[in-house]
Enzyme design. Structure first.
Site, PDB file in Angstrom:
ATOM      1  N   HIS A   1     -11.117  -3.056   3.323  1.00 49.36           N
ATOM      2  CA  HIS A   1     -11.009  -2.756   4.757  1.00 49.36           C
ATOM      3  C   HIS A   1     -11.780  -1.498   5.159  1.00 49.36           C
ATOM      4  CE1 HIS A   1      -8.237  -0.186   2.717  1.00 49.36           C
ATOM      5  NE2 HIS A   1      -8.078   0.541   3.798  1.00 49.36           N
ATOM      6  N   ASP A   2     -12.367  -0.795   4.193  1.00 53.23           N
ATOM      7  CA  ASP A   2     -13.148   0.411   4.489  1.00 53.23           C
ATOM      8  C   ASP A   2     -14.647   0.173   4.361  1.00 53.23           C
ATOM      9  OD1 ASP A   2     -10.843   1.967   4.794  1.00 53.23           O
ATOM     10  OD2 ASP A   2     -10.841   2.608   2.695  1.00 53.23           O
TER      11      ASP A   2
ATOM     12  N   GLU B   1      -6.498   3.936  -5.756  1.00 54.94           N
ATOM     13  CA  GLU B   1      -7.774   4.150  -5.088  1.00 54.94           C
ATOM     14  C   GLU B   1      -8.183   5.562  -5.431  1.00 54.94           C
ATOM     15  OE1 GLU B   1      -9.844   4.190  -0.704  1.00 54.94           O
ATOM     16  OE2 GLU B   1      -8.027   5.297  -1.120  1.00 54.94           O
TER      17      GLU B   1
ATOM     18  N   ASP C   1      -3.025   4.733  -2.375  1.00 58.61           N
ATOM     19  CA  ASP C   1      -4.076   5.297  -1.534  1.00 58.61           C
ATOM     20  C   ASP C   1      -4.538   6.676  -2.041  1.00 58.61           C
ATOM     21  OD1 ASP C   1      -5.433   4.848   1.146  1.00 58.61           O
ATOM     22  OD2 ASP C   1      -4.496   6.776   1.583  1.00 58.61           O
TER      23      ASP C   1
ATOM     24  N   ASP D   1       0.867  -1.173   0.000  1.00 56.51           N
ATOM     25  CA  ASP D   1       0.000   0.000   0.000  1.00 56.51           C
ATOM     26  C   ASP D   1       0.907   1.227   0.000  1.00 56.51           C
ATOM     27  OD1 ASP D   1      -2.432   1.548   0.483  1.00 56.51           O
ATOM     28  OD2 ASP D   1      -3.206  -0.288   1.380  1.00 56.51           O
TER      29      ASP D   1
END
Ligand code: ISL
Ligand code: CA
Length: 528
Positions: free
Chosen positions: A311-312, A245, A192, A97
């Protein structure tokens, strides 16, 4: 031959909640190493790790204080090297990430920036006066720093100051970070919030209920320039891939981001199937909304990063399926959808065993910074206690972060110590060990689906052609040359008919032929 990252299935690991090897209640790298064989058997080919760098954990690692070291909670750099090596032995690629919109406020760059120590003075965005922007976790995006006597910008938590991409030195530092990890042998990055890097102005922007100022920070020209430079100077020199993302992008902007150097993007439109534009404005889930958004992106984006969970996000079986009455069926139906669309599929840890949303009963069990911030803001707005808790229960990111349920033993086999976040109490019913043993389980269905996909050129590369979008049923075809596969998914608890007939290749209900009639949450891939 297609590019390898178009052919493999990705598995996302949230290290903190995956597997704890030493009993401190926190998942770690040695825990991941211990599960590599199982992941290989599942059939995935790429492992994306949510951040494992040093971090004070205001946002569980998305606030990095040192890009060059491993958070001691997770292990050591030697453990990380071993993970990369052991993964490679099994032909599993590791993706890191990359969080470069912001760092932690405890990063050395920020600490030095606060006292104007060169070259860090302008690494962040400092102003004497805040503007009216509002951030991703609610509230103002500015915090006053006593030392520097100025405000700094943070689109997320105050512990996550935004880097200043008007300063070429910042980009230079970021390139060094990327080279460091690529030289170690990682196969790419999940980038990210990559489309908010560049802020083109600090004007107030027009008043909005969420993310005021966004016309100056979402998908700005400067971001495209940054991406091009990263591609030219770093990424193009390695056999690697990037998935960005991206917040609030259209397929057209996604195309532009991909032309600027990303290989694919995570879009969010299909995540609005149960809310109005922002996740906290709840509305009832309607399958058709999910289907429409998916079909739109399938037909318009160059190459999709296909996902239903991360994970969000809340757990898909609780959100788009029915975890009470049709747990197994709906988890399998969603698996068919995820693994038969066009693009690179991403499975999130626990999704493959049908893990559900948490069963917490109060804020005392919540750990996520977004949830606690939003809950506090909602209180100030005088929303009722009941509604506030409903928001959290349905949408908190902790839904996806409860420890991985490995077995029916203590702490779901995740840890021998007290887990950092409570285990879901359904672990005796929903866990990997039982799933592995039961031939008809969700896990074994995922395994068969992934194997089928890995061996199917038409699923990996074929065109996507929508054939039917009903209220509860989606049907489409994947076509390559004269090969044609049909896919049908019923996301309702009722019987439905749909235009689908053929010989089943894979069916959630063990069916051999499709005859146009579907059971609740039935889905299948079939030859036409
Ligand atoms: O979580 C969200 C909705 O539930 C998003 O608003 C999310 O904050 C946004 O998509 C950005 O997410 C990424 O960056 C954040 C981090 O907290 C998330 O975990 C990460 O996925 C800041 O680094
Ligand atoms: Ca541990």
């Amino acid at each position: 031959m297609e590019k390898w990252w178009k052919e493999r299935v990705v598995y996302q690991i949230y290290p903190r909640s995956f597997c704890d090897s030493n009993g401190d209640g926190i998942g770690d790298i040695r825990g991941i190493i211990s599960k590599l064989d199982i992941l290989k058997e599942l059939g995935v080919g790429i492992l994306w790790l949510s951040p494992v760098y040093r971090s004070p954990n205001r946002d569980n690692g998305y606030d990095i204080s040192d890009y060059y070291s491993i958070n001691p909670e997770f292990g050591t750099m030697a453990d990380m090297d071993e993970l990369i090596e052991k993964a490679a032995e099994r032909d599993l690629k590791i993706v890191m990430d990359l969080v470069i919109n912001h760092t932690s406020y405890q990063h050395e760059w920020f600490i030095k920036s606060r006292v104007k120590e060169e070259p860090y003075t302008d690494y962040y965005i400092w102003r004497d006066k805040p503007n009216k922007w509002t951030g991703f976790f609610g509230g103002s995006t500015w915090t006053f720093d006593e030392q520097r006597r100025q405000y700094y910008l943070h689109l997320f938590d105050e512990g996550q100051p935004d880097l200043n991409y008007n300063n070429p030195k910042v980009l230079k530092s970021v390139k060094e970070v990327m080279r460091f990890w690529l030289d170690k042998g990682v196969a790419g990055f999940r980038c990210d919030v990559i489309n908010v890097l560049y802020k083109s102005s600090l004007k107030n922007g027009r008043p909005r209920i969420a993310l005021r100022g966004r016309e100056y920070f979402i998908s700005q020209e400067g971001t495209f320039e940054v991406l091009k430079e990263l591609k030219r100077d770093v990424l193009s020199k390695y056999d690697c891939f990037t998935v960005g993302e991206t917040v609030m992008v259209s397929p057209e902007q996604a195309k532009k981001l991909c032309n600027s150097g990303l290989d694919m993007v995570f879009s969010f439109e299909h995540m609005d199937a149960d809310c109005f534009f922002i996740k906290w404005l709840l509305r009832r889930f309607k399958p058709k909304r999910l289907f429409k958004a998916l079909v739109k992106w399938q037909t318009k984006a160059p190459w999709n990063a296909v996902y239903l969970e991360n994970h969000d996000q809340p757990r898909s079986v609780s959100r788009f399926g029915d975890d009470k009455n049709f747990h197994k069926e709906s988890a399998k139906a969603l698996a068919v959808l995820l693994l038969s669309l066009k693009g690179t599929p991403y499975v999130y840890q626990g999704e493959e065993i049908g893990m559900t949303n948490f069963d917490f009963e109060s804020m005392a069990d919540i750990r996520d910074v977004e949830s606690t911030n939003v809950y506090a803001i909602a209180k100030k707005l005088h929303l009722s206690e009941r509604y506030r808790w409903r928001m959290i229960r349905l949408k908190s990111r902790d839904n996806a972060r409860t420890p991985m349920q490995w077995s029916g033993e203590t702490n779901a086999g995740f840890s021998s110590g007290e887990p950092w976040l409570k285990v879901n109490s359904n672990y005796e019913r929903v866990n990997f060990k039982d799933e592995y043993a039961e031939p008809d389980s969700i896990w074994n269905f995922y395994k068969r689906l992934i194997a089928f996909r890995n061996g199917s050129e038409v699923l990996k590369r074929g065109d996507f052609i929508p054939s039917y979008t009903g209220r509860d049923v989606l049907a489409f075809e994947r076509v390559l040359g004269d090969e044609r596969l049909g896919v049908v998914v019923n996301l309702s608890g009722g019987r439905r008919s749909a235009p689908c007939t053929g010989v089943a290749a894979l069916s959630t209900h063990g069916r051999e032929r499709l005859d146009g009639e579907l059971q609740p949450y039935e889905a299948a891939i079939f030859w036409r």
